[in-house]
Write an enzyme that holds these catalytic residues in place. Structure first.
Site, PDB file in Angstrom:
ATOM      1  N   GLN A   1    -108.714   0.440  -5.553  1.00 18.13           N
ATOM      2  CA  GLN A   1    -109.592   1.217  -4.689  1.00 18.13           C
ATOM      3  C   GLN A   1    -110.760   1.782  -5.493  1.00 18.13           C
ATOM      4  OE1 GLN A   1    -106.115   3.648  -3.678  1.00 18.13           O
ATOM      5  NE2 GLN A   1    -106.564   3.281  -1.519  1.00 18.13           N
ATOM      6  N   ASN A   2    -110.736   1.584  -6.809  1.00 18.06           N
ATOM      7  CA  ASN A   2    -111.753   2.150  -7.696  1.00 18.06           C
ATOM      8  C   ASN A   2    -112.960   1.228  -7.810  1.00 18.06           C
ATOM      9  OD1 ASN A   2    -109.858   4.164  -8.094  1.00 18.06           O
ATOM     10  ND2 ASN A   2    -109.102   3.292 -10.004  1.00 18.06           N
TER      11      ASN A   2
ATOM     12  N   ASP B   1    -114.971   1.471 -10.739  1.00 15.65           N
ATOM     13  CA  ASP B   1    -115.427   1.773 -12.102  1.00 15.65           C
ATOM     14  C   ASP B   1    -115.364   0.601 -13.076  1.00 15.65           C
ATOM     15  OD1 ASP B   1    -112.641   1.641 -12.785  1.00 15.65           O
ATOM     16  OD2 ASP B   1    -112.425   3.781 -12.322  1.00 15.65           O
TER      17      ASP B   1
ATOM     18  N   HIS C   1    -113.132  -1.573  -2.562  1.00 16.66           N
ATOM     19  CA  HIS C   1    -114.276  -0.730  -2.212  1.00 16.66           C
ATOM     20  C   HIS C   1    -115.543  -1.116  -2.962  1.00 16.66           C
ATOM     21  CE1 HIS C   1    -111.121   2.499  -0.974  1.00 16.66           C
ATOM     22  NE2 HIS C   1    -111.325   1.599  -0.028  1.00 16.66           N
TER      23      HIS C   1
ATOM     24  N   CYS D   1    -133.961 -10.062   2.411  1.00 13.87           N
ATOM     25  CA  CYS D   1    -133.914 -10.281   0.964  1.00 13.87           C
ATOM     26  C   CYS D   1    -132.516 -10.713   0.541  1.00 13.87           C
ATOM     27  CB  CYS D   1    -134.345  -9.020   0.209  1.00 13.87           C
ATOM     28  SG  CYS D   1    -134.243  -9.175  -1.597  1.00 13.87           S
TER      29      CYS D   1
ATOM     30  N   CYS E   1    -137.459  -7.809  -4.498  1.00 11.11           N
ATOM     31  CA  CYS E   1    -138.522  -7.402  -3.590  1.00 11.11           C
ATOM     32  C   CYS E   1    -138.901  -5.952  -3.856  1.00 11.11           C
ATOM     33  CB  CYS E   1    -138.092  -7.606  -2.132  1.00 11.11           C
ATOM     34  SG  CYS E   1    -136.830  -6.441  -1.571  1.00 11.11           S
TER      35      CYS E   1
ATOM     36  N   THR F   1    -102.481   6.539  -6.682  1.00  7.52           N
ATOM     37  CA  THR F   1    -102.922   6.572  -5.286  1.00  7.52           C
ATOM     38  C   THR F   1    -101.750   6.933  -4.394  1.00  7.52           C
ATOM     39  OG1 THR F   1    -103.795   5.258  -3.437  1.00  7.52           O
ATOM     40  CG2 THR F   1    -102.521   4.079  -5.100  1.00  7.52           C
TER      41      THR F   1
ATOM     42  N   ALA G   1     -98.852   7.973 -15.413  1.00  8.68           N
ATOM     43  CA  ALA G   1     -98.973   6.508 -15.483  1.00  8.68           C
ATOM     44  C   ALA G   1     -99.345   6.032 -16.879  1.00  8.68           C
ATOM     45  CB  ALA G   1    -100.005   6.016 -14.475  1.00  8.68           C
TER      46      ALA G   1
END
Length: 246
Positions: free
Chosen positions: A97-98, A100, A115, A129, A149, A187, A231
């Site tokens: 879901q990150n 990064d 995402h 474009c 553009c 999460t 984790a």
């Protein structure tokens, strides 16, 4: 059931096809904040809300680059955490879901970004474009511009009010349907589409484990076990790597 060691309930050597769903919690050790909770970005910095909504475009392009571009810069400078490296070393496929890019930086190859990613940009003028490319190719100025553009460009992240990429959703479904061990890391997994990933994996025969440092309430019945712990430590032990040193 709640346990404290993933290595005990799901030894790495017993599984051939590991799939991990990851959220913001896995990247906290890299200096990136979560969004929800008392210390989340929405609570501590309410102006971040401007960077979340598609209906505010194009007036919030500056906020998008400030929030998502800033997040990418922090991630690049910090590099992947021991938990990212552990998943890569274990050969796990990743549904994240990150935005990064830390899973790829750690060496993970099979990564589905639900995402989108802050490391890429796209032209706001999709119809005429349609440019998309690395974020560093965006023309810099008062308002970042498309590399092709003259229109503004934005980070290629999925905002509220936008549809998730059907190809990414399809890839995520295929991964969870084929795995024999499903992990949820950093999460809650309670918001769609993440909420249907664990049930799908379990229905296909996978052993499902949630890794949660601060569980709130009873364990999700979609999971066989919940590992209560950080984790960074849980995954490095499970993958057989040296203890996490942050």
């Amino acid at each position: 059931m709640d346990v404290h060691s993933l290595a005990e309930v799901a030894p790495r050597e017993r599984f051939e096809r590991v799939c991990a769903l990851t959220g913001a919690g896995i990247s906290v050790a890299a200096g990136l904040g979560t969004f929800r909770g008392p210390d989340g970005l929405w609570t501590m910095a309410p102006e971040v809300e401007r960077a979340m909504h598609a209906h505010l475009l194009p007036s919030n392009v500056d906020a998008l680059w400030s929030v998502w571009g800033g997040m990418w810069q922090i991630a690049e400078a910090a590099g992947p955490t021991p938990a990212h490296r552990a998943l890569a070393a274990a050969g796990a496929s990743v549904i994240t879901q990150n935005v990064d890019g830390l899973h790829q930086a750690a060496g993970s190859v099979d990564v589905v970004e639900l995402h989108g990613t802050a490391g890429r940009a796209r032209c706001l003028d999709d119809d005429f474009c349609g440019w998309t490319g690395p974020a560093h190719e965006v023309r810099r100025g008062d308002l970042p511009g498309c590399a092709r553009c003259t229109e503004p460009a934005r980070p290629a992240v999925v905002l509220f009010g936008e549809m998730l990429d059907p190809e990414a959703l399809g890839a995520a479904r295929r991964l969870v349907s084929a795995c024999d061990l499903f992990l949820a890391v950093g999460t809650s997994g309670r918001v769609a589409p993440a909420s249907w990933l664990a049930p799908t994996a379990r229905a296909a025969g996978a052993y499902c484990v949630n890794i949660d440092l601060h569980p709130d309430g009873p364990a999700d019945p979609a999971f066989h076990a919940r590992v209560v712990g950080d984790a960074q430590d849980v995954l490095t032990e499970w993958a057989g790597l040296p203890a996490a040193g942050l």
